[in-house]
Motif scaffolding. Sequence first.
Motif, PDB file in Angstrom:
ATOM      1  N   LEU A   9       0.823  -1.221   0.000  1.00 50.67           N
ATOM      2  CA  LEU A   9       0.000   0.000   0.000  1.00 50.67           C
ATOM      3  C   LEU A   9       0.855   1.268   0.000  1.00 50.67           C
ATOM      4  O   LEU A   9       0.326   2.375   0.023  1.00 50.67           O
ATOM      5  CB  LEU A   9      -0.927   0.004   1.216  1.00 50.67           C
ATOM      6  N   LEU A  10       2.158   1.093  -0.028  1.00 51.16           N
ATOM      7  CA  LEU A  10       3.048   2.269   0.036  1.00 51.16           C
ATOM      8  C   LEU A  10       3.526   2.664  -1.352  1.00 51.16           C
ATOM      9  O   LEU A  10       4.082   1.837  -2.070  1.00 51.16           O
ATOM     10  CB  LEU A  10       4.266   1.942   0.899  1.00 51.16           C
ATOM     11  N   LYS A  11       3.311   3.931  -1.678  1.00 52.02           N
ATOM     12  CA  LYS A  11       3.822   4.422  -2.967  1.00 52.02           C
ATOM     13  C   LYS A  11       4.849   5.518  -2.670  1.00 52.02           C
ATOM     14  O   LYS A  11       4.749   6.182  -1.636  1.00 52.02           O
ATOM     15  CB  LYS A  11       2.689   5.032  -3.783  1.00 52.02           C
ATOM     16  N   PRO A  12       5.820   5.704  -3.580  1.00 51.71           N
ATOM     17  CA  PRO A  12       6.738   6.829  -3.353  1.00 51.71           C
ATOM     18  C   PRO A  12       5.936   8.132  -3.276  1.00 51.71           C
ATOM     19  O   PRO A  12       4.918   8.284  -3.956  1.00 51.71           O
ATOM     20  CB  PRO A  12       7.631   6.815  -4.598  1.00 51.71           C
ATOM     21  N   SER A  13       6.403   9.058  -2.458  1.00 51.93           N
ATOM     22  CA  SER A  13       5.674  10.316  -2.248  1.00 51.93           C
ATOM     23  C   SER A  13       5.627  11.142  -3.544  1.00 51.93           C
ATOM     24  O   SER A  13       6.667  11.434  -4.140  1.00 51.93           O
ATOM     25  CB  SER A  13       6.383  11.102  -1.152  1.00 51.93           C
ATOM     26  N   ALA A  88       9.846  10.297  14.867  1.00 52.85           N
ATOM     27  CA  ALA A  88       8.884  10.213  15.973  1.00 52.85           C
ATOM     28  C   ALA A  88       7.613   9.513  15.510  1.00 52.85           C
ATOM     29  O   ALA A  88       7.096   8.609  16.177  1.00 52.85           O
ATOM     30  CB  ALA A  88       8.559  11.623  16.467  1.00 52.85           C
ATOM     31  N   LEU A  89       7.113   9.909  14.344  1.00 52.20           N
ATOM     32  CA  LEU A  89       5.888   9.291  13.810  1.00 52.20           C
ATOM     33  C   LEU A  89       6.113   7.804  13.548  1.00 52.20           C
ATOM     34  O   LEU A  89       5.303   6.954  13.925  1.00 52.20           O
ATOM     35  CB  LEU A  89       5.493   9.972  12.485  1.00 52.20           C
ATOM     36  N   PRO A 111       1.195  13.403   4.083  1.00 52.39           N
ATOM     37  CA  PRO A 111       1.064  12.038   3.559  1.00 52.39           C
ATOM     38  C   PRO A 111       1.750  10.944   4.376  1.00 52.39           C
ATOM     39  O   PRO A 111       1.358   9.776   4.297  1.00 52.39           O
ATOM     40  CB  PRO A 111       1.694  12.136   2.160  1.00 52.39           C
ATOM     41  N   ALA A 112       2.753  11.288   5.175  1.00 52.76           N
ATOM     42  CA  ALA A 112       3.415  10.249   5.980  1.00 52.76           C
ATOM     43  C   ALA A 112       2.432   9.576   6.943  1.00 52.76           C
ATOM     44  O   ALA A 112       2.620   8.417   7.308  1.00 52.76           O
ATOM     45  CB  ALA A 112       4.578  10.853   6.771  1.00 52.76           C
ATOM     46  N   TYR A 113       1.374  10.297   7.360  1.00 51.72           N
ATOM     47  CA  TYR A 113       0.449   9.701   8.333  1.00 51.72           C
ATOM     48  C   TYR A 113      -0.192   8.428   7.773  1.00 51.72           C
ATOM     49  O   TYR A 113      -0.256   7.402   8.446  1.00 51.72           O
ATOM     50  CB  TYR A 113      -0.664  10.673   8.737  1.00 51.72           C
ATOM     51  N   THR A 114      -0.701   8.527   6.553  1.00 49.69           N
ATOM     52  CA  THR A 114      -1.381   7.345   5.988  1.00 49.69           C
ATOM     53  C   THR A 114      -0.359   6.271   5.617  1.00 49.69           C
ATOM     54  O   THR A 114      -0.592   5.083   5.830  1.00 49.69           O
ATOM     55  CB  THR A 114      -2.212   7.740   4.751  1.00 49.69           C
ATOM     56  N   SER A 115       0.783   6.687   5.078  1.00 49.16           N
ATOM     57  CA  SER A 115       1.791   5.703   4.659  1.00 49.16           C
ATOM     58  C   SER A 115       2.340   4.929   5.860  1.00 49.16           C
ATOM     59  O   SER A 115       2.493   3.708   5.802  1.00 49.16           O
ATOM     60  CB  SER A 115       2.945   6.397   3.930  1.00 49.16           C
TER      61      SER A 115
END
Length: 372
Positions: A9-13, A88-89, A111-115
């Motif tokens: 489910l991870l795509k490059p930003s 931290a996230l 976008p890092a939150y969903t990834s």
Amino acid sequence: MEPAARLSLLKPSPIRILSEGAPPTAIPLGLGEPTWDMPEAARRALMASSGPCPYGPNFGLPELRDAVARFHGATRDEVLITCGSEGALFSLFLAFLNPGDDILVPDPYFPAYTSLAHLAGAEALTYPLDAGDRFRLKAGPVLAALEAHPHVKAVLVNAPSNPTGGATTAAHLKAIAQACEAKGVMLISDEVYLDLHYGTRPPSLRDVSKYGLVITSVSKGWGAAGLRVGWILGDPAWLGPARTVHGYAVTGAAHPAQRAALALLEDSERIFVAARHEIRVRWEALAAALKTHLGQDITPPDGAFYHWMELPETAVADPMAFCLRLRDEGGVVLVPGATFGEQGKRFARLSFAASPAQITEGVRRMAPFWKA
Ligand SMILES: Cc1ncc(COP(=O)(O)O)c(C=O)c1O
């Protein structure tokens, strides 16, 4: 060899794709990083580094933890030093989210939150920021989402927001903290833009509640994104598991960078005044250029250095194609708002952290695409 299933489910930003694939002459209004000089205090601390360059404790240098604690009115055991707020996230999500868990994040979101939720096997559910009030964070939608999804494990708030610059009030933040505490839901407040404001300083979670975790870094307000130093502030019982993940991932933030971060913290007030001047000058360049080339009048965001700009009607069907044309034919990089969630579909994010000259030229280049 196939990559691990957790990557499916991870795509490059898209932020990185658009920025790193840009022609060298393109004006960079995509990345959200300060372009003014790193403050002198950090430069001097880096130069002064001598002797061994040790790993240091997993929790971070004690002197830096003390300085962070003083900055927030906390104690050393409430501070975990990380590699930026991204570290931290990563550590919090991996330490506390099980596969199948849900975390609430704003829409639009960083976008890092969903990834990172996906990396943990969890799902990021969204609550809307208030589109009718410049995408400010309001308690109502968060509380409603908590009612609708009673099994949510954590809530993330980010005010001032990336990508909109919208902040919140102490009353809204307090209501969110009280609801999370009552339900035993972890609350994470991402405050990386808190000290980059245009009027009064927006509230920190720490101003209204001892519950929950604050994450931030020296990347934005202290103007030192490349140092990769951030921290988590809050209940030591929550820091322990995060420290385990962070320690195995990266051991700790680089020792010289932590020393430089310490020097920055000790000079915070002076640095923030200078940084706020830098973003004000950039915002003024943006406002003047938008007036000249597109006849648009804008007012400053609450904080950060993003202009959340409505796309021209013709771009809404395929904002990524529009931003690629803007980049490759127009020579200016903007990020499609859809990168940041459902509510971003009619927007693009313009980062005005670039130099005033770049902003002026960038808007001149953009204008024909908005008029077409
Ligand atoms: C809202 C938000 N949180 C966290 C980060 C991560 O920043 P850093 O890891 O440099 O602290 C960013 C970077 O752009 C951001 O915009």
